[in-house]
Design a protein around this motif. Structure first.
Motif, PDB file in Angstrom:
ATOM      1  N   GLU A  52       0.833  -1.204   0.000  1.00 39.10           N
ATOM      2  CA  GLU A  52       0.000   0.000   0.000  1.00 39.10           C
ATOM      3  C   GLU A  52       0.868   1.254   0.000  1.00 39.10           C
ATOM      4  N   PHE A  53       1.936   1.235   0.788  1.00 38.16           N
ATOM      5  CA  PHE A  53       2.839   2.374   0.825  1.00 38.16           C
ATOM      6  C   PHE A  53       3.512   2.565  -0.529  1.00 38.16           C
ATOM      7  N   CYS A  54       4.054   1.487  -1.084  1.00 39.52           N
ATOM      8  CA  CYS A  54       4.791   1.574  -2.346  1.00 39.52           C
ATOM      9  C   CYS A  54       3.888   1.938  -3.525  1.00 39.52           C
ATOM     10  N   ALA A  55       2.651   1.504  -3.494  1.00 33.61           N
ATOM     11  CA  ALA A  55       1.724   1.805  -4.591  1.00 33.61           C
ATOM     12  C   ALA A  55       1.508   3.304  -4.752  1.00 33.61           C
ATOM     13  N   ASN A  56       1.730   4.060  -3.681  1.00 27.30           N
ATOM     14  CA  ASN A  56       1.559   5.509  -3.722  1.00 27.30           C
ATOM     15  C   ASN A  56       2.882   6.256  -3.852  1.00 27.30           C
ATOM     16  N   CYS A  57       3.942   5.523  -4.076  1.00 29.94           N
ATOM     17  CA  CYS A  57       5.277   6.117  -4.161  1.00 29.94           C
ATOM     18  C   CYS A  57       5.531   6.680  -5.562  1.00 29.94           C
ATOM     19  N   LEU A  58       6.166   7.841  -5.616  1.00 28.58           N
ATOM     20  CA  LEU A  58       6.480   8.461  -6.909  1.00 28.58           C
ATOM     21  C   LEU A  58       7.439   7.606  -7.740  1.00 28.58           C
ATOM     22  N   TYR A  59       8.379   6.944  -7.083  1.00 31.40           N
ATOM     23  CA  TYR A  59       9.330   6.110  -7.814  1.00 31.40           C
ATOM     24  C   TYR A  59       8.624   4.909  -8.442  1.00 31.40           C
ATOM     25  N   PHE A  60       7.723   4.258  -7.709  1.00 31.74           N
ATOM     26  CA  PHE A  60       6.965   3.128  -8.254  1.00 31.74           C
ATOM     27  C   PHE A  60       6.138   3.588  -9.458  1.00 31.74           C
ATOM     28  N   THR A  61       5.511   4.737  -9.345  1.00 35.98           N
ATOM     29  CA  THR A  61       4.724   5.293 -10.451  1.00 35.98           C
ATOM     30  C   THR A  61       5.611   5.558 -11.664  1.00 35.98           C
ATOM     31  N   TYR A  62       6.775   6.135 -11.415  1.00 35.50           N
ATOM     32  CA  TYR A  62       7.739   6.403 -12.486  1.00 35.50           C
ATOM     33  C   TYR A  62       8.178   5.109 -13.171  1.00 35.50           C
ATOM     34  N   ARG A  63       8.537   4.079 -12.382  1.00 33.15           N
ATOM     35  CA  ARG A  63       9.002   2.813 -12.960  1.00 33.15           C
ATOM     36  C   ARG A  63       7.894   2.133 -13.768  1.00 33.15           C
ATOM     37  N   ARG A  64       6.656   2.209 -13.302  1.00 31.48           N
ATOM     38  CA  ARG A  64       5.532   1.637 -14.062  1.00 31.48           C
ATOM     39  C   ARG A  64       5.358   2.358 -15.387  1.00 31.48           C
ATOM     40  N   LYS A  65       5.498   3.676 -15.376  1.00 35.99           N
ATOM     41  CA  LYS A  65       5.344   4.464 -16.609  1.00 35.99           C
ATOM     42  C   LYS A  65       6.444   4.100 -17.617  1.00 35.99           C
ATOM     43  N   VAL A  66       7.679   4.027 -17.157  1.00 33.73           N
ATOM     44  CA  VAL A  66       8.794   3.669 -18.029  1.00 33.73           C
ATOM     45  C   VAL A  66       8.595   2.266 -18.602  1.00 33.73           C
ATOM     46  N   ALA A  67       8.183   1.334 -17.758  1.00 35.40           N
ATOM     47  CA  ALA A  67       7.968  -0.040 -18.210  1.00 35.40           C
ATOM     48  C   ALA A  67       6.850  -0.109 -19.249  1.00 35.40           C
ATOM     49  N   SER A  68       5.782   0.632 -19.022  1.00 34.43           N
ATOM     50  CA  SER A  68       4.663   0.584 -19.971  1.00 34.43           C
ATOM     51  C   SER A  68       5.053   1.161 -21.324  1.00 34.43           C
TER      52      SER A  68
END
Length: 92
Positions: A52-68
């Motif tokens: 839950e904490f990581c799902a709201n993290c800016l880095y996790f969001t960034y990595r998901r965007k790059v991967a997509s």
């Protein structure tokens, strides 16, 4: 991995497992990173709380965007696969 979380945030908490050059996993896959992200609270957390904490993290969001953009998908590992880092317990 193109950039680690500590590089992304310019973090200086060198005791975090993600500073290790040997560490190739993403920070959300390593249980020991939570306390460093939360200012070393020292308390144990469940895998669900970490997700839950990581799902709201800016880095996790960034990595998901790059991967997509590369046609890949980033997910949380199954709960049994979030593992301790290879660092000794007293060094965190």
């Amino acid at each position: 991995m193109e950039q680690k979380c500590h590089e992304f945030f310019r973090c200086t908490r060198t005791g975090c497992p993600m500073f290790s050059e040997k560490e190739t996993r993403n920070c959300w896959e390593v249980a020991d990173t939570f306390n460093h992200c939360r200012n070393n609270t020292g308390r144990q957390v469940s895998v669900k709380e970490k997700e839950e904490f990581c799902a709201n993290c800016l880095y996790f969001t960034y990595r998901r965007k790059v991967a997509s953009q590369d046609g890949a998908e980033i997910r949380f590992p199954s709960r049994s696969k979030v593992v301790q880092s290879e660092m000794a317990p007293g060094k965190i």
